[in-house]
Design a protein around this motif. Structure first.
Motif, mmCIF file in Angstrom:
data_model
loop_
_atom_site.group_PDB
_atom_site.id
_atom_site.type_symbol
_atom_site.label_atom_id
_atom_site.label_comp_id
_atom_site.label_asym_id
_atom_site.label_seq_id
_atom_site.Cartn_x
_atom_site.Cartn_y
_atom_site.Cartn_z
ATOM 1 N N VAL A 43 2.993 -7.159 21.767
ATOM 2 C CA VAL A 43 2.299 -8.439 21.955
ATOM 3 C C VAL A 43 2.544 -9.349 20.754
ATOM 4 C CG1 VAL A 43 0.032 -9.544 22.094
ATOM 5 C CG2 VAL A 43 0.542 -7.553 23.520
ATOM 6 N N SER A 44 2.442 -8.786 19.545
ATOM 7 C CA SER A 44 2.675 -9.582 18.328
ATOM 8 C C SER A 44 4.117 -10.070 18.254
ATOM 9 C CB SER A 44 2.342 -8.746 17.076
ATOM 10 O OG SER A 44 0.975 -8.396 17.056
ATOM 11 N N LEU A 45 5.080 -9.192 18.563
ATOM 12 C CA LEU A 45 6.493 -9.574 18.529
ATOM 13 C C LEU A 45 6.798 -10.649 19.569
ATOM 14 C CD1 LEU A 45 8.058 -6.027 18.074
ATOM 15 C CD2 LEU A 45 8.160 -7.896 16.412
ATOM 16 N N GLU A 46 6.154 -10.552 20.725
ATOM 17 C CA GLU A 46 6.362 -11.562 21.760
ATOM 18 C C GLU A 46 5.789 -12.910 21.331
ATOM 19 O OE1 GLU A 46 5.355 -12.402 26.477
ATOM 20 O OE2 GLU A 46 4.360 -10.761 25.407
ATOM 21 N N GLN A 47 4.600 -12.902 20.741
ATOM 22 C CA GLN A 47 3.976 -14.140 20.286
ATOM 23 C C GLN A 47 4.803 -14.816 19.204
ATOM 24 O OE1 GLN A 47 0.044 -12.835 19.124
ATOM 25 N NE2 GLN A 47 -0.781 -13.048 21.194
ATOM 26 N N ALA A 48 5.474 -14.011 18.368
ATOM 27 C CA ALA A 48 6.294 -14.555 17.287
ATOM 28 C C ALA A 48 7.680 -14.983 17.762
ATOM 29 C CB ALA A 48 6.432 -13.526 16.162
ATOM 30 N N GLY A 49 8.031 -14.676 19.014
ATOM 31 C CA GLY A 49 9.322 -15.076 19.542
ATOM 32 C C GLY A 49 10.427 -14.061 19.341
ATOM 33 N N LYS A 68 14.052 -16.156 18.931
ATOM 34 C CA LYS A 68 13.829 -16.286 17.485
ATOM 35 C C LYS A 68 14.857 -15.489 16.689
ATOM 36 C CE LYS A 68 11.421 -17.785 13.974
ATOM 37 N NZ LYS A 68 11.342 -19.225 13.659
ATOM 38 N N LEU A 69 15.213 -14.313 17.193
ATOM 39 C CA LEU A 69 16.210 -13.497 16.493
ATOM 40 C C LEU A 69 17.569 -14.176 16.497
ATOM 41 C CD1 LEU A 69 15.216 -9.953 17.782
ATOM 42 C CD2 LEU A 69 15.074 -10.773 15.433
ATOM 43 N N MET A 70 17.916 -14.851 17.588
ATOM 44 C CA MET A 70 19.182 -15.582 17.638
ATOM 45 C C MET A 70 19.171 -16.727 16.632
ATOM 46 S SD MET A 70 21.178 -17.163 20.938
ATOM 47 C CE MET A 70 19.932 -18.405 21.281
ATOM 48 N N GLU A 71 18.035 -17.428 16.538
ATOM 49 C CA GLU A 71 17.920 -18.519 15.566
ATOM 50 C C GLU A 71 18.118 -18.003 14.144
ATOM 51 O OE1 GLU A 71 14.126 -20.228 16.182
ATOM 52 O OE2 GLU A 71 14.626 -21.115 18.121
ATOM 53 N N LEU A 72 17.480 -16.872 13.837
ATOM 54 C CA LEU A 72 17.619 -16.295 12.494
ATOM 55 C C LEU A 72 19.041 -15.824 12.241
ATOM 56 C CD1 LEU A 72 14.292 -14.233 12.293
ATOM 57 C CD2 LEU A 72 14.807 -16.389 11.141
ATOM 58 N N GLY A 73 19.665 -15.270 13.285
ATOM 59 C CA GLY A 73 21.049 -14.823 13.141
ATOM 60 C C GLY A 73 21.986 -15.965 12.833
ATOM 61 N N TYR A 74 21.819 -17.083 13.545
ATOM 62 C CA TYR A 74 22.645 -18.258 13.275
ATOM 63 C C TYR A 74 22.409 -18.766 11.861
ATOM 64 C CZ TYR A 74 24.218 -18.839 18.102
ATOM 65 O OH TYR A 74 24.825 -18.664 19.320
ATOM 66 N N ARG A 75 21.145 -18.727 11.426
ATOM 67 C CA ARG A 75 20.819 -19.227 10.092
ATOM 68 C C ARG A 75 21.494 -18.388 9.018
ATOM 69 N NH1 ARG A 75 14.558 -19.832 9.095
ATOM 70 N NH2 ARG A 75 14.803 -20.759 11.170
ATOM 71 N N VAL A 76 21.451 -17.072 9.180
ATOM 72 C CA VAL A 76 22.104 -16.177 8.217
ATOM 73 C C VAL A 76 23.608 -16.395 8.228
ATOM 74 C CG1 VAL A 76 22.607 -13.767 7.678
ATOM 75 C CG2 VAL A 76 20.287 -14.436 8.282
#
Length: 251
Positions: A43-49, A68-76
């Motif tokens: 539930v927490s992971l879903e709420q955070a994206g 959200k993980l894709m966004e972070l991956g692109y940022r890195v």
């Protein structure tokens, strides 16, 4: 590290190319974590994206990795690419002016130093790659703050205590706002003794293909090196190299 965070990260590791979707029951079995705990973490992971629910039934739920993980991956990936491209230019600038060169980016509500090239001088600034600094202290961070969208800039200013280094007077928010306006108008930032006593910093923006400021190219050294004709040489060289890095990433 917080055990709940570790357990949540462990759950993300079970999503692979072979198993892009997993159910609550499957994650409970794989992780050997009690089902109620797994459910709370999901539930927490879903709420955070970090996860998205693809199906829900009376008896089970199915999840896959979130945007959200894709966004972070692109940022890195962007940061790694920026460092790779900028490093040779930074080395060239260091050879020309023999001062410390930094590459600084915005990281949430802070500035992060992601690359550095030292000078050959006996007295050096020992800034570590990965160092975080307030966005209102130092030429590199302040330049980035100056180019943030107004709403985000205001958020940083309102949430920060604007504390200077020791033995300096408190930072006045309205004075800082006027300084940020001047930075945008003149196209560079200069600071004296804001992060380290007796040092001066000068920074120029690095733009991406969208004409967005994605980093600052910052030069730092002892203040007596940043005077007279030498100051002009440093400014002109730093501006030229910042422009070359910008061109190299598509500006």
């Amino acid at each position: 590290m917080n055990q709940s965070v570790l357990k949540a990260l462990k759950l993300l590791d079970y999503f692979t190319e072979e198993t892009p979707e997993l159910t609550l029951r499957e994650l409970t079995t794989k992780s050997n974590i009690p089902k109620p705990t797994v459910y709370r973490l999901l539930v927490s992971l879903e709420q955070a994206g970090f996860l998205m629910k693809t199906k829900e039934s009376e008896h089970d739920s199915r999840y896959r990795l979130g945007i959200k993980l894709m966004e972070l991956g692109y940022r890195v990936a962007d940061q790694i690419e920026l460092r790779r491209i900028a490093k040779p230019y930074m080395e060239q600038l260091a050879q020309e002016i023999n001062e410390v060169i930094h590459l600084v980016i915005v990281n949430e509500d802070k500035a992060t130093y992601i690359e550095k090239v030292d000078s050959n001088r006996a007295l050096r600034l020992y800034t570590k790659i990965g160092k975080n600094a307030p966005l209102y202290l130092g030429s590199g961070p302040k330049l980035l703050l100056a180019y943030l969208p107004p709403s985000r800039q205001e958020k940083v200013l309102n949430e920060s205590s604007l504390s200077p280094i020791a033995n300096l007077p408190p930072i006045d928010k309205e004075t800082l706002k006027r300084e940020l306006k001047i930075i945008r108008e003149q196209g560079y930032a200069i600071s004296k003794g804001e992060q380290d006593h007796d040092t001066t910093g000068i920074s120029y923006p690095i733009y991406n293909y969208k004409h967005e400021v994605v980093a600052s190219l910052a030069v730092s050294g002892l203040s007596n090196h940043f005077e007279g004709k030498n100051l002009t040489v440093i400014k002109e060289a730093t501006e030229r190299i910042a422009h070359q890095v910008s061109r190299s990433i598509g500006y």
